[in-house]
Scaffold this active site. Structure first.
Site, PDB file in Angstrom:
ATOM      1  N   GLY A  79      -1.540  23.273   0.157  1.00 39.12           N
ATOM      2  CA  GLY A  79      -1.556  21.876   0.590  1.00 39.12           C
ATOM      3  C   GLY A  79      -0.261  21.203   0.217  1.00 39.12           C
ATOM      4  CG  LEU A 129       3.377  23.749  -3.846  1.00 39.97           C
ATOM      5  CD1 LEU A 129       3.614  23.762  -2.341  1.00 39.97           C
ATOM      6  CD2 LEU A 129       3.811  25.078  -4.458  1.00 39.97           C
TER       7      LEU A 129
END
Ligand code: Y12
Ligand code: CO
Length: 176
Positions: A45, A96
């Protein structure tokens, strides 16, 4: 094109993103680049703000049964709103923008959202399981919130300690 992912504590990650109003080539290029960037970093995502674009757009690519993340199975979610939610669930999350740190976060167990696609058409989606967790994680990004802000005081301290250690190691890499 693979874009640079902003990492905590970059101040832009705290910014609230604004609604997408124009569903044009610039938006399509952003979404295409986000997909390429997410795959390049083994993500599932990504929100636009993570690549420094403060607009309410996010993508989710849950691997399929063959463990592939196909472009035609990608969810592109623009201007989402949660219209219903039920229950609670706990899932170990990663981001991330916070590489190398994973922690349990409690969120709603099921949600219903309305959103627009890349062409501006409206949709309703009922989500549960990993998809439900991922949508909530990415929607937080649109409001400038990271998963570490859901942690208890003790777990947040653990994160800050690990972050300091990894920044120190980046500055003074081991030579042996
Ligand atoms: C459940 C929980 C959280 C989400 C949000 C989306 N999160 C990610 O996609 C996280 C990906 C991730 C990938 C990593 O691996 C590499 O970068 C190669 C990673 O490891 C490091 O950065 C060292 C950390 C996070 C969806 C569903
Ligand atoms: Co994230």
């Amino acid at each position: 094109m693979i874009r640079t992912i902003l990492e905590y504590p970059h101040p832009t990650l705290k910014q609230r993103s604004t609604d997408v109003t124009t569903f044009d080539e610039t938006l399509h290029t952003l979404l295409d680049d986000m997909f390429e960037t997410m795959l390049a970093h083994n993500g599932i995502g990504l929100a636009a703000i993570q690549v420094a674009q403060p607009v309410r757009a996010l993508i989710i690519g849950i691997p399929n049964q063959a463990d592939e993340q196909l472009k035609n199975e990608l969810l592109e979610i623009i201007n989402p709103t949660v219209v219903a939610k039920e229950g609670t669930t706990t899932y170990q999350e990663g981001c991330l923008s916070v590489p190398g740190f994973y922690e349990d976060v409690e969120r709603s167990d099921t949600i219903t959202i309305t959103y627009q696609d890349r062409h501006g058409s409206s949709h309703t989606l009922n989500a549960e399981g990993l998809l439900c967790v991922a949508i909530q994680h990415e929607m937080d990004h649109l409001n400038g919130k990271l998963f570490i802000e859901h942690l208890s005081y003790g777990k947040r301290k653990k994160f800050e300690k690990e972050l300091k250690k990894s920044l120190r190691e980046k500055k003074n890499p081991k030579t042996d």
